[in-house]
Design a protein around this motif. Structure first.
Motif, mmCIF file in Angstrom:
data_model
loop_
_atom_site.group_PDB
_atom_site.id
_atom_site.type_symbol
_atom_site.label_atom_id
_atom_site.label_comp_id
_atom_site.label_asym_id
_atom_site.label_seq_id
_atom_site.Cartn_x
_atom_site.Cartn_y
_atom_site.Cartn_z
ATOM 1 N N PRO A 160 38.821 42.099 39.480
ATOM 2 C CA PRO A 160 37.379 41.693 39.203
ATOM 3 C C PRO A 160 37.043 41.270 37.648
ATOM 4 C CG PRO A 160 37.521 43.607 40.333
ATOM 5 C CD PRO A 160 38.881 43.457 39.918
ATOM 6 N N MET A 161 37.863 41.864 36.850
ATOM 7 C CA MET A 161 37.438 41.366 35.535
ATOM 8 C C MET A 161 38.029 39.958 35.111
ATOM 9 S SD MET A 161 38.824 44.965 33.616
ATOM 10 C CE MET A 161 38.737 44.332 31.962
ATOM 11 N N ALA A 162 39.204 39.486 35.693
ATOM 12 C CA ALA A 162 39.729 38.209 35.646
ATOM 13 C C ALA A 162 39.026 37.273 36.332
ATOM 14 C CB ALA A 162 41.381 38.338 36.380
ATOM 15 N N GLU A 163 38.358 37.498 37.602
ATOM 16 C CA GLU A 163 37.279 36.780 38.133
ATOM 17 C C GLU A 163 36.072 36.601 37.595
ATOM 18 O OE1 GLU A 163 34.958 36.869 42.566
ATOM 19 O OE2 GLU A 163 36.124 38.529 41.878
ATOM 20 N N ARG A 164 35.891 37.714 36.790
ATOM 21 C CA ARG A 164 34.624 37.750 36.016
ATOM 22 C C ARG A 164 34.938 36.381 34.906
ATOM 23 N NH1 ARG A 164 30.127 40.808 34.799
ATOM 24 N NH2 ARG A 164 29.755 40.834 32.559
ATOM 25 N N GLU A 165 36.049 36.558 34.192
ATOM 26 C CA GLU A 165 36.057 35.748 33.362
ATOM 27 C C GLU A 165 36.317 34.134 33.655
ATOM 28 O OE1 GLU A 165 39.178 34.393 29.634
ATOM 29 O OE2 GLU A 165 39.783 36.019 30.965
ATOM 30 N N ILE A 166 36.896 34.084 34.873
ATOM 31 C CA ILE A 166 36.597 32.728 35.419
ATOM 32 C C ILE A 166 35.459 32.114 35.822
ATOM 33 C CG2 ILE A 166 37.591 31.512 37.617
ATOM 34 C CD1 ILE A 166 39.827 33.207 37.753
ATOM 35 N N LEU A 167 34.691 32.923 36.191
ATOM 36 C CA LEU A 167 33.358 32.413 36.468
ATOM 37 C C LEU A 167 32.419 32.210 35.219
ATOM 38 C CD1 LEU A 167 32.026 35.161 39.126
ATOM 39 C CD2 LEU A 167 32.490 32.884 39.544
ATOM 40 N N TRP A 168 32.932 33.045 34.307
ATOM 41 C CA TRP A 168 32.059 32.654 32.719
ATOM 42 C C TRP A 168 32.704 31.158 32.164
ATOM 43 C CZ3 TRP A 168 28.203 33.327 30.172
ATOM 44 C CH2 TRP A 168 28.041 32.945 28.786
ATOM 45 N N ARG A 169 33.841 30.909 32.405
ATOM 46 C CA ARG A 169 34.565 29.726 31.936
ATOM 47 C C ARG A 169 33.932 28.785 32.953
ATOM 48 N NH1 ARG A 169 36.141 31.060 27.077
ATOM 49 N NH2 ARG A 169 37.769 32.801 27.164
ATOM 50 N N LEU A 170 33.600 28.816 33.979
ATOM 51 C CA LEU A 170 33.087 27.694 35.032
ATOM 52 C C LEU A 170 31.542 27.423 34.546
ATOM 53 C CD1 LEU A 170 34.350 28.918 38.366
ATOM 54 C CD2 LEU A 170 35.115 26.666 37.096
ATOM 55 N N LEU A 171 30.826 28.533 33.977
ATOM 56 C CA LEU A 171 29.531 28.490 33.748
ATOM 57 C C LEU A 171 29.490 27.712 32.627
ATOM 58 C CD1 LEU A 171 28.006 32.140 34.345
ATOM 59 C CD2 LEU A 171 27.136 30.113 35.401
#
Length: 300
Positions: free
Chosen positions: A161-172
């Motif tokens: 979930p932490m890695a997924e969260r970073e991906i979402l932030w990079r996409l944002l």
């Protein structure tokens, strides 16, 4: 190792041995695909998703617009859309490889709230529901970190979930950030349009008026029609037609029903109109297309 070569090795390790070159992890909403040859156009409904092409090339058609996605490019789809997918570059030596991650509105909303990002990143309501961009190194590195965890099942539930969260932030923070932000904002124009799209997907046999769909989206008819076309690159009627025809095609492949029965089941009162629109969409009448599909999928 550079991100793309490492990603190709990680994807090949998991997807190549899997049936039809596809591997899934439902808890992460993650999918890998590998193909050693090009494919015929395949209509399907894309739900909100982030997808990255690691090797090869694919082509997506939405409405009358073509999106080409080559190595190192990614797409963000922000709402349910009927898209025609085709692998346009793949060989046994250089197979097509890609990954996809489901975009969860709650996860995006939480990130926006915690980062107080809604005001910092204003929503663009007239953008199409899908876009393509080159992946920045920071995004690729975040994806690599997530995929490495697959080989560490003890760490995956904690760090995934932490890695997924970073991906979402990079996409944002990317060129596609405005599309992702609309997923997380319950009062965005896209969320309003999405309600009508979901209703049409779930009730494709019905024949709603534009007035009814506009009411469902809490918009005026003029505003609804404009925003719907901006997001879907097609009218509400065209959207519903594509949903019906895709459902009809799936039924013809999955079960032995006659053409008239299938047409009626998806909302067509006229068998001739159904056959005519089906042939226009897929190049063959429904009965002939069903036989081709069954042969291609090894079904009698």
């Amino acid at each position: 190792m550079e991100p793309l070569p490492e990603l190709s090795k990680l994807i090949a390790r998991h997807a190549a041995p899997a049936p039809r070159g596809m591997w899934k992890n439902d808890s992460l909403g993650l999918m890998f695909s590998v193909a050693s040859r090009t494919s015929a156009p395949n209509p399907q409904v894309y739900q909100p998703v982030f997808a990255l092409v690691v090797q090869g090339e694919k082509q997506l058609v939405l409405g009358d617009k073509i999106f080409r996605c080559g190595k190192g490019t990614f797409i963000v789809v922000s709402v349910d859309l009927p898209i025609t997918f085709q692998i346009s570059r793949a060989t046994p030596e250089q197979p097509y490889m890609a990954l996809a991650m489901t975009l969860k509105p709650a996860a995006v909303a939480t990130l926006l709230r915690e980062a107080a990002a809604a005001d910092r990143f204003p929503v663009e309501t007239e953008a199409a529901g899908m876009g393509v961009s080159d992946a920045a190194p920071e995004l690729l590195e975040a994806v690599v970190r997530l995929l490495r965890l697959i080989d560490h099942p003890r760490a995956l539930p904690v760090l995934g979930p932490m890695a997924e969260r970073e991906i979402l932030w990079r996409l944002l923070c990317s060129d596609q950030g405005h599309r992702l932000r609309q997923i997380g904002l319950a009062d965005s124009r896209l969320a309003q349009i999405g309600r009508a799209m979901r209703w049409m997907r779930e009730n494709y046999r019905e024949a709603p008026s534009v007035d009814e769909l506009a009411h469902l989206s809490a918009m005026s008819v003029t505003s609804f029609h404009r925003h719907f076309r901006a997001v879907a690159l097609m009218s509400p009627l065209q959207y519903l037609k594509q949903i019906r025809l895709q459902e009809a095609r799936a039924r013809l492949l999955a079960r032995a029903e006659d053409v008239a029965t299938v047409g009626h089941a998806v909302g067509y009162d006229s068998p001739s109109q159904f056959s005519r629109e089906y042939k226009r969409a897929y190049g063959s009448p429904p009965g002939h297309d069903a036989r081709l599909l069954r042969a291609a999928n090894g079904k009698s």
